[in-house]
Design a protein around this motif. Structure first.
Motif, short mmCIF file in Angstrom:
data_model
loop_
_atom_site.label_atom_id
_atom_site.label_comp_id
_atom_site.label_asym_id
_atom_site.label_seq_id
_atom_site.Cartn_x
_atom_site.Cartn_y
_atom_site.Cartn_z
N ARG A 382 68.80 79.39 34.59
CA ARG A 382 69.92 80.26 34.94
C ARG A 382 69.39 81.68 35.13
NH1 ARG A 382 75.17 80.94 31.11
NH2 ARG A 382 73.62 81.79 29.68
N VAL A 383 69.77 82.28 36.24
CA VAL A 383 69.32 83.63 36.58
C VAL A 383 70.55 84.55 36.60
CG1 VAL A 383 68.16 85.09 38.28
CG2 VAL A 383 67.45 82.70 37.97
N VAL A 384 70.55 85.56 35.74
CA VAL A 384 71.66 86.52 35.71
C VAL A 384 71.35 87.65 36.68
CG1 VAL A 384 73.02 88.10 34.29
CG2 VAL A 384 72.15 85.95 33.31
N VAL A 385 72.28 87.90 37.60
CA VAL A 385 72.11 88.94 38.61
C VAL A 385 73.19 89.99 38.40
CG1 VAL A 385 71.96 89.45 41.07
CG2 VAL A 385 71.21 87.21 40.22
N ASP A 386 72.77 91.21 38.09
CA ASP A 386 73.66 92.34 37.82
C ASP A 386 73.73 93.19 39.07
OD1 ASP A 386 74.81 94.75 36.98
OD2 ASP A 386 73.88 94.66 35.00
N VAL A 387 74.90 93.25 39.72
CA VAL A 387 75.00 93.94 41.01
C VAL A 387 75.66 95.31 40.89
CG1 VAL A 387 75.02 91.76 42.27
CG2 VAL A 387 77.20 92.81 41.65
N LEU A 398 72.40 93.02 30.28
CA LEU A 398 71.97 91.84 29.55
C LEU A 398 70.44 91.72 29.59
CD1 LEU A 398 74.57 89.23 30.83
CD2 LEU A 398 74.58 90.43 28.64
N PRO A 399 69.81 91.41 28.47
CA PRO A 399 68.35 91.22 28.48
C PRO A 399 67.97 90.10 29.44
CG PRO A 399 69.19 91.34 26.23
CD PRO A 399 70.39 91.24 27.12
N GLY A 400 66.95 90.34 30.24
CA GLY A 400 66.48 89.34 31.17
C GLY A 400 67.21 89.31 32.49
N ALA A 401 68.30 90.09 32.63
CA ALA A 401 69.04 90.11 33.88
C ALA A 401 68.22 90.79 34.97
CB ALA A 401 70.37 90.83 33.70
N GLN A 459 80.14 89.97 21.56
CA GLN A 459 78.91 90.29 20.83
C GLN A 459 77.66 89.69 21.48
OE1 GLN A 459 79.72 89.15 16.73
NE2 GLN A 459 80.86 91.04 16.37
N LEU A 460 77.68 89.69 22.81
CA LEU A 460 76.49 89.28 23.53
C LEU A 460 75.48 90.43 23.48
CD1 LEU A 460 78.13 87.58 26.64
CD2 LEU A 460 77.01 86.45 24.72
N PRO A 461 74.19 90.14 23.49
CA PRO A 461 73.18 91.22 23.39
C PRO A 461 73.19 92.11 24.63
CG PRO A 461 72.13 89.13 23.87
CD PRO A 461 73.57 88.80 23.56
N ILE A 462 73.06 93.40 24.41
CA ILE A 462 72.99 94.38 25.49
C ILE A 462 71.81 95.30 25.22
CG2 ILE A 462 74.13 96.33 26.63
CD1 ILE A 462 76.81 95.08 25.91
N THR A 463 71.07 95.59 26.28
CA THR A 463 69.95 96.52 26.16
C THR A 463 70.16 97.66 27.15
OG1 THR A 463 67.54 96.74 26.17
CG2 THR A 463 68.52 95.36 27.89
N THR A 464 69.54 98.79 26.89
CA THR A 464 69.67 99.95 27.77
C THR A 464 68.32 100.28 28.38
OG1 THR A 464 69.32 101.49 25.94
CG2 THR A 464 71.59 100.91 26.47
N THR A 465 68.38 101.04 29.46
CA THR A 465 67.16 101.49 30.14
C THR A 465 67.13 103.00 30.10
OG1 THR A 465 67.14 99.59 31.61
CG2 THR A 465 65.89 101.51 32.31
N VAL A 466 66.05 103.56 29.64
CA VAL A 466 65.88 105.01 29.63
C VAL A 466 65.34 105.44 30.98
CG1 VAL A 466 64.77 106.98 28.56
CG2 VAL A 466 65.47 105.02 27.15
N ALA A 467 66.09 106.29 31.67
CA ALA A 467 65.65 106.75 33.00
C ALA A 467 64.33 107.51 32.89
CB ALA A 467 66.73 107.61 33.63
N ALA A 468 63.48 107.30 33.87
CA ALA A 468 62.18 107.99 33.88
C ALA A 468 62.36 109.46 34.16
CB ALA A 468 61.30 107.37 34.95
#
Length: 468
Positions: A382-387, A398-401, A459-468
């Protein structure tokens, strides 16, 4: 002696994310930044029983075809536009400091470059204000908005930093006006011309005083403001590059070319010929059954934006609907961004049974969570695609998206790995568009038609990205 007051009618243009304003004294009016379809503002003038004697554009628009020239000509009104703009038609060229009478009102022109090089704002007030009159209304276009400013990278990205500095300086000029002056911007209600969106209701009074503690242009020093503004720009809809040339040519004065009804057989031929088949129906109806090769862009306030963004300019378009009224509304919205002369087809129940045979699955986040616990990742990857857009992704995903903004799906679909694609956005709308595009590319898709907020609730896992 009659006392003239400033009366303001804000006309929502939700499919463009803008507001047009009718400002009058009870007899004569000026209209600022009208869209190509001017029926709503003309109806407002009729209800107020006022004569439109002036029409103005604060700038050459990048997000829609202006209706100002056509409106002015129909009403025998003056069309006010910066004298510095190069256009292919006659207008009343106005400059900083000019004062134009409109009945018992006066319109002062204020140079506010930044959003564009020749942007102007218009301060409207009574010619002879009474002791209890408010100081007037500022029609600020794409300059000082409610809590933000207009983007400065639309004219030319290479000029974005210089224009951002001008935008800051223009904000300081406007901040010097009477703090009680009403602020009436055109952008900021969903338009990609705004740096960020605002959500004030029509009729809600916002003044310049409110901006002194809320608007970054009036809080930050010039260098910090420019740096933060440039770092925050999102993507630019592709059709924007065509709007300024159309407006410089006065395209909005012409009646949009009529749509061309086509038969079911001609729709099939259009699919085989590579035309874009846009289905207006709900995203749920599309998922349940659609014409193979068609694309779902459910009709709503963002319909024209995404059609203009996704479909290459001047490509053939066929619009499908099962409701003629919906079709008419969609055609008007497309005409407002310069897309007309499209083919149309109304899907009948008989046609639907024979032709709308392609389908894919829809799910919510609960189903996603359940299947996460039971899925065999080896047998059924399963591939999660965040648009969603970059800022939404960075705030939490989502981690791995895989992040693939909706406007890039068509050109980058082949980059996605093998597996069943679970496609999501914030509400389900953009995911519906993306799912249809990926399905057209032959991929197995599941459209997650659910609100992003449900991820936290489950309560699904969520991760954030720190902008460069």
């Amino acid at each position: 002696m009659r006392e003239f007051r400033v009366e303001i009618v804000a006309v929502e243009v939700p499919h463009l994310g803008n507001r047009c304003h009718l400002v009058h004294d009870g007899r004569r009016a000026i209209v600022v930044d009208p869209p190509r379809d001017t029926r709503a503002v003309e109806a407002a003038a009729e209800r107020a029983q006022v004569e439109i004697t002036a029409v103005a554009d604060t700038h050459i628009h990048n997000d829609y075809v202006s209706g100002a020239l056509g409106l002015a000509r129909r009403h025998g009104a003056d069309y006010l536009l910066s004298a510095g703009e190069q256009v292919d038609f006659e207008r009343v060229g106005v400059r900083d400091g000019d004062v134009v009478p409109v009945g018992g009102l006066e319109v002062e022109v204020i140079a506010t470059p930044g959003h564009t090089r020749h942007h102007q704002s218009f301060l409207v007030r009574p010619q002879q204000p009474g002791p209890h009159d408010a100081p007037g209304a500022l029609l600020s276009g794409g300059s000082l908005l409610q809590g933000t400013v207009g983007r400065t990278d639309l004219v030319d990205p290479r000029l974005a930093a210089d224009l951002a500095g001008m935008q800051w300086a223009s904000a300081q000029v406007l901040a010097g006006l009477d703090p009680a002056t009403r602020l009436l911007p055109t952008h900021g209600f969903g338009s990609f011309c705004a740096s960020t969106s605002t959500c004030t209701r029509v009729g809600e009074i916002v003044t310049l005083a409110d901006q002194h503690s809320a608007n970054p242009a009036l809080i930050l020093d010039r260098e910090t403001f420019v740096s933060e503004l440039l770092a925050g720009f999102g993507p630019i809809p592709r059709y924007y590059r065509h709007m300024a040339p159309l407006n410089r040519a006065g395209a909005g004065r012409a009646t949009p070319r009529a749509a061309r009804p086509v038969t079911a057989a001609q729709v099939t031929d259009a699919v085989l010929g590579g035309s874009w088949i846009i289905d207006l129906r709900s995203r749920s109806a599309f998922a349940d059954g659609h014409l193979a090769g068609s694309v779902s862009v459910e009709y709503g306030t963002q319909f024209a934006t995404y059609v203009g963004w996704l479909v290459p300019w001047n490509d053939d378009i066929v619009v499908l609907s099962d409701t003629p009224d919906l079709l008419d509304a969609a055609l008007r919205d497309l005409a407002d961004i310069g897309i007309d002369d499209v083919a149309t087809h109304v899907v009948s129940p008989g046609t639907a049974a024979r032709a709308l045979t392609a389908s894919y699955r829809r799910a919510d986040w609960t189903a996603f969570a359940v299947e996460s616990d039971t899925a065999d990742a080896t047998a059924h990857p399963r591939v999660v695609v965040d648009v969603r857009q970059r800022d939404e992704w960075e705030a939490g995903h989502l981690p791995g998206a895989i992040h693939l903004p909706v406007q890039d799906v068509e050109v980058r679909a082949d980059e996605l790995p093998d597996g069943e694609l679970w496609v999501h956005c914030r509400s389900g709308y953009r995911a519906g568009i993306a799912s249809s595009l990926l399905h057209r590319h032959g991929r197995a898709v599941v459209h997650i038609d659910d609100a992003w907020e449900r991820v936290a609730e489950l309560q699904l896992p969520i991760t954030t990205t720190v902008a460069a």
